[in-house]
Every structure is written in structure tokens, then in C-alpha cells.
Design a protein around this motif. Structure first.
Motif, short mmCIF file in Angstrom:
data_model
loop_
_atom_site.label_atom_id
_atom_site.label_comp_id
_atom_site.label_asym_id
_atom_site.label_seq_id
_atom_site.Cartn_x
_atom_site.Cartn_y
_atom_site.Cartn_z
N GLY A 1 -4.61 -11.83 -6.21
CA GLY A 1 -4.79 -12.71 -5.06
C GLY A 1 -6.11 -13.46 -5.09
N GLN A 2 -7.16 -12.82 -5.64
CA GLN A 2 -8.48 -13.44 -5.61
C GLN A 2 -9.24 -13.33 -6.92
OE1 GLN A 2 -10.72 -12.13 -2.17
NE2 GLN A 2 -9.11 -12.66 -0.75
N ASP B 1 -3.83 1.38 -5.95
CA ASP B 1 -4.57 0.17 -6.31
C ASP B 1 -4.98 -0.52 -5.02
OD1 ASP B 1 -5.58 -2.19 -7.27
OD2 ASP B 1 -3.74 -2.86 -8.26
N LEU B 2 -6.28 -0.44 -4.70
CA LEU B 2 -6.81 -0.99 -3.45
C LEU B 2 -7.19 -2.45 -3.68
CD1 LEU B 2 -8.88 2.20 -2.92
CD2 LEU B 2 -7.28 1.41 -1.20
N GLY B 3 -6.21 -3.33 -3.64
CA GLY B 3 -6.42 -4.73 -3.93
C GLY B 3 -7.00 -5.51 -2.77
N SER B 4 -7.38 -6.75 -3.04
CA SER B 4 -7.99 -7.60 -2.01
C SER B 4 -6.98 -8.06 -0.98
CB SER B 4 -8.64 -8.82 -2.67
OG SER B 4 -7.66 -9.59 -3.34
N ARG B 5 -5.71 -8.18 -1.37
CA ARG B 5 -4.66 -8.65 -0.46
C ARG B 5 -3.69 -7.55 -0.08
NH1 ARG B 5 -3.80 -13.90 -0.53
NH2 ARG B 5 -3.02 -13.46 1.57
N GLU B 6 -3.40 -6.65 -1.03
CA GLU B 6 -2.43 -5.60 -0.79
C GLU B 6 -2.89 -4.30 -1.45
OE1 GLU B 6 1.87 -7.80 -0.40
OE2 GLU B 6 1.07 -7.50 -2.42
#
Length: 257
Positions: free
Chosen positions: A104-105, A7-12
Motif C-alpha cells: 500500500g505504501q 504481517d502488520l502492514g500499513s493498510r492491512e
């Protein structure tokens, strides 16, 4: 069968490995460190799978903000809604629920009936209802997120609808002499009020919480007034990556998402 989910998230960036429907490995890396230490740029962002350190993979599935601009040649991309819903299937065994994922966003409210997504509401435009808001407010109050999440009683009104202006308002309340405990409650209640509009048409049923905010006990307490049951996932921050693994375990590979 070994399935790798990312999972290529905005924060992690969250990485999960599932073998025969059991989670055997998980790792969490800040997005900045992931792109700096695990990737290189060759016309597009290319991930060095050797550095991730997971081998002997039968299938790999990705989701998140970076799934389309990052070269994960061995990965099949799926959208975030699908990933998080399948993560909730795996972790709860439920087929009828409302999923609230606070990242996060962004924020997602997803209605699932008989195992099918039937409705959803999204907020991707304002950080005031996202995890970043809580992080910023905790920094202003000089407390940890875990400590802040414990307070829910006697909140004072915070009127700012913008995450940036909220910091100035909070500083003003500190200057007025309002106790830190009450201000922590105020931040949590303010977050709850921002989430309520997304959930207005999804009342009275089982609410499943995912994302980092699922660990906020005060917000969970507020939400319990609106639902018959509020369920926090065992691995709320890994839910998207877990959903990738579970999806990859039970479905044949698609040609595109």
C-alpha cells in the motif's frame, strides 16, 4: 506443528496459521480496525491474542511496519524482506527469481539466487509507485480496482510524478473528454513506468509478483515484455504472513532478528 504468522502492514494486517506446512487459516483486517478492536494501549500497543481467536500455537512470527512498536510478546519478529522471500519460497518452490512486492505504501524489488537474497531495491518515500496510488486513481475515475486493472490498451501520457498532483491531472483528462477505459489504461501504464526504475538491473528472468498489485492484470501484461516469465502468487496479499509461518516452520528460534 502449528505456526502463526502476522504481517502488520500499513493498510492491512494479515494473519495466517500453518499446521504441518499447510495453511489452515487466514484472515485480513484493516490496520485501523486491528489497532482499534484487537489492541489496547498500556505504555505501548498491546495485542489481545484472545480476540484474534487462534489457539494452541507452537510458535508465532511477525513482520511488517508494526512489528517493533506493537507488543506481541509471543512473537519472534523478522524483517519484511525475509518474510516476503520465504513466502515466495513456500508458494513457488523456486530458488532463483526476482520478487516484486508492491504494498500500500512501499515497493520492494528483491533478487534471490540459489535461495539467498543477493540484491534489493526499495521505494518507501513516494506513494506514486504504490498501491495507494491505484486506489486513489480508481476513486477519481469512479471505478473499482478490479475493473481498472483490466485496461491496458491505448494509454495517454500522464506526466505528474506525484500521487497528489496526478489526481488533478487525471481530472483534467476527464474534462478533455478522454474515455474512462483509456484513462484506466493510462493509470496502469503510469504505475508500470514508476516500477521500471526499481527493476532496471533485474531483467530477463522469472519475476514473482506479490502484494495487492499482483492482481492487476494490465501491469502484469506490461511486465511480461521485460521478463521471461511473470508469476502471480496464489496468495499475493498474504505472502508476508505466509513467509512468517514458513520461516517459523523450518528454522529454530533466533534470539533476535
Amino acid at each position: 506443528m502449528r505456526i502463526l504468522g502476522i504481517d502488520l502492514g500499513s493498510r492491512e494486517v494479515k494473519i495466517t496459521l500453518m499446521e504441518d506446512l499447510k495453511i489452515i487459516y487466514k484472515n485480513k483486517i484493516s490496520t485501523m480496525a486491528f489497532y482499534r478492536d484487537y489492541c489496547k494501549f498500556d505504555g505501548k500497543i498491546v495485542v489481545d491474542m484472545n480476540k484474534i481467536g487462534v489457539k494452541n500455537i507452537d510458535r508465532a512470527v511477525s513482520t511488517g511496519y508494526g512489528r517493533n512498536n506493537t507488543d506481541l510478546s509471543m512473537f519472534e519478529p523478522i524483517n519484511e524482506i525475509k518474510a516476503h522471500v520465504y513466502g515466495a519460497f513456500y508458494q513457488t518452490k523456486l530458488k532463483d527469481f526476482i520478487l516484486l512486492d508492491v504494498g500500500g505504501q512501499d515497493v520492494k524489488a528483491i533478487k534471490v539466487e540459489k535461495g539467498i537474497t543477493t540484491d534489493l531495491e526499495l521505494n518507501e518515500k513516494c506513494a506514486a509507485s504504490c498501491g495507494r496510488y491505484l486506489e486513489n486513481m480508481a476513486n477519481v475515475l469512479e471505478v473499482t480496482l478490479d475493473d481498472m486493472s483490466n485496461y491496458y490498451e491505448n494509454p495517454v501520457e500522464l506526466n505528474s510524478t506525484c500521487a497528489v498532483f496526478s489526481e488533478s491531472e487525471l481530472i483534467g483528462k476527464i474534462a478533455e473528454g478522454i474515455k474512462i477505459e483509456n484513462l484506466c489504461s493510462s493509470v496502469n501504464y503510469s504505475m508500470y513506468k514508476r516500477l521500471k526504475p526499481l527493476l532496471t538491473k533485474f531483467r530477463g528472468r522469472q519475476l514473482v509478483l506479490s502484494g495487492g498489485v499482483a492482481n492487476n492484470s494490465a501491469i502484469k501484461r506490461y511486465l511480461q515484455k521485460d521478463y521471461d516469465e511473470v508469476i502471480t502468487l496464489d496468495e499475493p496479499q498474504f505472502n508476508g504472513a505466509i513467509g512468517c509461518c514458513y520461516y517459523g516452520s523450518i528454522f529454530k528460534k533466533e534470539s533476535n532478528d
